[in-house]
Design an enzyme around this catalytic site. Structure first.
Site, mmCIF file in Angstrom:
data_model
loop_
_atom_site.group_PDB
_atom_site.id
_atom_site.type_symbol
_atom_site.label_atom_id
_atom_site.label_comp_id
_atom_site.label_asym_id
_atom_site.label_seq_id
_atom_site.Cartn_x
_atom_site.Cartn_y
_atom_site.Cartn_z
ATOM 1 N N LYS A 108 35.901 43.911 28.670
ATOM 2 C CA LYS A 108 35.314 42.523 28.285
ATOM 3 C C LYS A 108 35.877 42.363 26.816
ATOM 4 C CE LYS A 108 34.532 41.016 30.848
ATOM 5 N NZ LYS A 108 34.236 41.554 32.264
ATOM 6 N N CYS A 147 47.652 29.464 39.366
ATOM 7 C CA CYS A 147 47.302 27.768 39.227
ATOM 8 C C CYS A 147 46.146 27.181 39.916
ATOM 9 C CB CYS A 147 49.060 27.562 39.688
ATOM 10 S SG CYS A 147 50.260 28.224 38.788
ATOM 11 N N GLU A 200 33.931 48.886 31.419
ATOM 12 C CA GLU A 200 33.515 47.198 31.898
ATOM 13 C C GLU A 200 33.506 46.734 30.273
ATOM 14 O OE1 GLU A 200 34.186 45.209 33.587
ATOM 15 O OE2 GLU A 200 33.142 43.546 33.124
ATOM 16 N N TRP A 222 49.711 28.598 35.622
ATOM 17 C CA TRP A 222 49.474 29.960 35.178
ATOM 18 C C TRP A 222 50.912 30.249 35.588
ATOM 19 C CZ3 TRP A 222 50.274 35.095 36.883
ATOM 20 C CH2 TRP A 222 49.715 36.011 35.969
ATOM 21 N N LYS A 251 41.603 33.120 35.861
ATOM 22 C CA LYS A 251 40.253 33.808 36.694
ATOM 23 C C LYS A 251 40.796 34.304 38.182
ATOM 24 C CE LYS A 251 35.740 33.749 37.163
ATOM 25 N NZ LYS A 251 35.165 34.909 36.240
ATOM 26 N N HIS A 294 40.413 65.616 25.591
ATOM 27 C CA HIS A 294 41.937 66.237 26.151
ATOM 28 C C HIS A 294 42.913 65.341 25.596
ATOM 29 C CE1 HIS A 294 39.539 69.037 28.507
ATOM 30 N NE2 HIS A 294 38.655 68.282 28.748
ATOM 31 N N ASN A 296 50.557 26.378 44.298
ATOM 32 C CA ASN A 296 49.981 27.577 43.799
ATOM 33 C C ASN A 296 50.635 28.842 44.800
ATOM 34 O OD1 ASN A 296 48.334 29.605 42.749
ATOM 35 N ND2 ASN A 296 46.759 29.212 44.223
ATOM 36 N N GLY A 297 50.958 29.962 44.024
ATOM 37 C CA GLY A 297 51.646 30.952 44.661
ATOM 38 C C GLY A 297 52.933 31.387 44.287
ATOM 39 N N GLU A 356 39.810 41.641 26.825
ATOM 40 C CA GLU A 356 40.303 40.329 27.390
ATOM 41 C C GLU A 356 40.031 39.036 26.559
ATOM 42 O OE1 GLU A 356 37.137 40.299 30.919
ATOM 43 O OE2 GLU A 356 38.939 39.248 31.243
ATOM 44 N N ARG A 369 41.758 28.573 36.126
ATOM 45 C CA ARG A 369 42.808 29.101 36.883
ATOM 46 C C ARG A 369 44.091 29.448 36.278
ATOM 47 N NH1 ARG A 369 41.143 29.238 42.532
ATOM 48 N NH2 ARG A 369 43.332 29.561 42.897
HETATM 49 C C1 F6R Z 1 37.672 40.421 33.974
HETATM 50 C C2 F6R Z 1 37.825 39.803 35.208
HETATM 51 C C3 F6R Z 1 38.878 40.431 36.194
HETATM 52 C C4 F6R Z 1 38.389 40.028 37.767
HETATM 53 C C5 F6R Z 1 39.488 40.792 38.624
HETATM 54 C C6 F6R Z 1 39.057 40.766 40.160
HETATM 55 O O1 F6R Z 1 36.613 39.777 33.088
HETATM 56 O O2 F6R Z 1 37.269 38.935 35.414
HETATM 57 O O3 F6R Z 1 39.240 41.899 35.713
HETATM 58 O O4 F6R Z 1 37.356 40.914 38.059
HETATM 59 O O5 F6R Z 1 40.644 39.841 38.234
HETATM 60 O O6 F6R Z 1 38.855 39.364 40.424
HETATM 61 P P1 F6R Z 1 37.814 39.190 41.615
HETATM 62 O O7 F6R Z 1 36.505 39.676 41.596
HETATM 63 O O8 F6R Z 1 37.853 37.402 41.757
HETATM 64 O O9 F6R Z 1 38.663 39.776 42.770
#
Ligand code: F6R
Length: 589
Positions: A470, A2, A466, A74, A584, A489, A100-101, A473, A27
């Site tokens: 991408k 949040c 990665e 969130w 995020k 395997h 937030n939390g 998500e 967020r």
């Molecule tokens: C994927 C993504 C997440 C962050 C993860 C860690 O695109 O953004 O997997 O990499 O939540 O976040 P940070 O780097 O802020 O610790």
């Protein structure tokens, strides 16, 4: 997680909060709301949906008054409903709060408040705090200090009350909170983004610190000791322009295209800070990377680079799992925390546990002043400007660059590293338009597929992870990234006619074996997409890479994979910058 944002000033708060809230929407975007205090009354407007939708339905920006707080949610406790949207209020409708939390002892508090006759309207843990505040006499800050003593968990809170209409109280405990000092208003927010266009002067709160904000003044105290704390603002490096879309349809594509510049900027590290960081690695026998998601994928490349270049071994831990091993840390342990936001709760918990055992912490973060940055013995910055899209792109490449810089410095080969990175940045700039076209066309042939596999070996394996992350998500296509040799395997059973398989296959030491694994999938009907510096007859489609030194392929191969995910998501009609269920900055565990 949040986002919270409040303002105490002289101008109408509604429009300021609405604009700021949009900058925090990354967020969380399940629901949002605003509460203001004006003419002795609380005015609360809130609802489910994205901010623009809620603004249309409820006129958030029209709340009266110059003291107000807001929230972008969130969901953690309680579903996505209008009632569960923040702000929440007490029974008497005098106090409004945003949070937030997570409140860990919420069941116990709920029982207690229920018995005392409080009418609890939502399923959230947050609302309980508003009722708890109601229980205590005194000023808003006294109520808050007393409530804080009863709450267990992580929280950043803002509160206003009709009894003190010109005041806002902001409290931090393990969730980020920063105060912005403007010329005509004071702000409190989860991060600096919502007030960046108003001021570059920021004060970061530490755990258990509370800010008491009135028009033109802010004071700080520790809620545990109730003693005042002297805090000075620091000047932020980011600008409001960096936080805009600059004509692009989405933040994600803007951030992808920024990467040639981001590579250059990430290379520029303060020599003293770099030396301190490198010394910590040299002096530690036990080096552990701790990170989540995309940042962990960068750490996997980093482990590889420091091993290949400097012969130093390191482990890479998923941060949420690391806390189960953190107790084994010693003064010989170095935790390298990699985090874009610098606020990821799993990383923070792990590093705090390790520190308690005497470990040192070195971090690589994008948000300077973030909790991870502040709690580290040495810290390097990504220097890539704010990353807004939920899917991380430029922060990943910047993390790789910083890790390459560290690995080269550790090996005493800094000049070599700098030259190679400059070349990579130039190649990336040259090829970006071509990658954009190729991946758009490729993505168009994918919109029907539900499963995609990404394969790579050695230093290319983290890029397979990665690329898959991408795609998952933002396009919601199921994707798996795997070490190419591991496929046979088990996972090979899932390859069917036309299943797309993306093969990270530069002409390096992994080439022959990777190609052979790709051919095994092709023999089972897979459609093979080669990502390489040389085409091959085995590929049904080909994404070209420039020729770079072996270690640097991840930095170039990830770029077209980000574009592929972007175009697939756009073609499937998804909200690219705000993928469902995600946020995020993950500030809860
Ligand atoms: C994927 C993504 C997440 C962050 C993860 C860690 O695109 O953004 O997997 O990499 O939540 O976040 P940070 O780097 O802020 O610790």
């Amino acid at each position: 997680m949040c986002g919270i944002f409040g303002v105490v000033g002289h101008r109408p708060a509604g429009p300021i909060l609405l604009e700021g809230l949009k900058k925090l929407e990354y967020r969380g975007y399940d629901s949002c709301g605003i509460a203001s205090v004006s003419e002795g009354k609380l005015h609360v407007r809130k609802g489910i949906g994205k901010i623009d939708e809620v603004e249309q339905r409820h006129g958030l920006s029209g709340v009266p008054g110059t003291v107000a707080l807001s929230h972008s949610r969130w969901a953690t406790h309680g579903g996505v409903t209008d009632q569960n949207a923040h702000p929440h209020t007490d029974c008497a409708g005098r106090i409004a709060i945003v949070h937030n939390g997570i409140i860990e002892n919420f069941q116990e508090l709920k029982r207690e408040l229920h018995q005392k006759g409080h009418r609890i309207a939502s399923q959230t843990d947050t609302e309980l705090i508003a009722h708890l505040l109601e229980e205590f006499p005194g000023s808003l800050e006294t109520k808050m200090a007393q409530a804080a003593a009863r709450i267990r968990g992580s929280f950043a809170l803002l509160a206003v009350s009709t009894e003190e209409p010109h005041k806002m109280v902001a409290l931090r405990c393990e969730s980020p909170l920063v105060i912005g000092i403007g010329s005509d208003a004071i702000y409190a927010a989860s991060d600096v983004m919502p007030f960046l266009e108003h001021t570059d002067q920021a004060i970061f709160l530490e755990d258990h610190e509370m800010a008491v904000i009135t028009p033109g003044a802010v004071s700080f105290e520790n809620v545990r000791t109730r003693s005042s704390v002297n805090k000075k603002p620091r000047t932020l490096q980011w600008t409001a322009e960096q936080a805009g879309k600059e004509g692009h349809p989405h933040f994600m594509i803007k951030e992808i295209l920024e990467q040639p510049a981001a590579i250059q900027n990430a290379m520029r590290q303060d020599p003293d800070k770099l030396e301190k960081f490198v010394q910590l690695i040299r002096n530690s026998r036990d080096v552990k990377f701790v990170a989540c998601g995309t940042s962990r994928h960068a750490a996997l490349v980093g482990r590889y680079a420091i091993n290949r270049l400097a012969g130093k071994t390191a482990e890479v831990y998923i941060a949420s799992e690391f806390s189960y091993f953190a107790d084994q840390s010693t003064p010989d342990t170095l935790i390298i925390a990699v985090s874009q936001s610098g606020e990821t709760a799993d990383v923070l918990v792990g590093l705090r546990k390790a520190k308690a055992k005497g470990a040192k912490v070195a971090s690589i973060v994008n948000v300077v002043g973030s909790s991870i940055d502040r709690e580290s013995d040495a810290s390097l910055s990504l220097n890539c400007g704010p990353e807004i899209a939920v899917a991380s792109t430029k922060a990943f490449t910047a993390q790789l660059v910083v890790l390459y810089v560290v690995a080269h410095a550790l090996a005493g080969k800094s000049a070599e590293g700098t030259a190679a990175l400059k070349q990579v940045a130039a190649h990336a700039a040259d090829l970006m338009p071509q990658w954009n076209e190729t991946t758009r066309a490729l993505a168009a042939s994918w919109t029907e597929h539900e499963h995609v596999y990404f394969l790579g070996r050695g230093v290319n394996f983290p890029v397979a992870l990665e690329g898959a992350l991408k795609l998952k998500e933002i396009s919601y296509i199921h994707a798996e990234g795997m070490p190419a040799g591991e496929l046979k395997h088990g996972t090979l059973a899932l390859i069917e006619t036309h299943t797309p398989v993306v093969l990270l296959n530069p002409h390096d030491y992994t080439f022959v074996d990777t190609l052979s694994n790709g051919s095994e999938t092709k023999a089972r009907g897979a459609r093979l997409i080669g990502v390489s510096d040389r085409s091959n007859e085995a590929y049904d489609a080909y994404i070209p890479l420039p020729q770079v030194a072996e270690l640097f392929y991840p930095l170039v191969s990830v770029l077209p994979l980000q574009l592929l995910a972007y175009h697939a998501a756009v073609l499937r009609g998804h909200d690219v910058d705000r993928p469902r269920n995600l946020a995020k900055s993950v500030t809860v565990r």
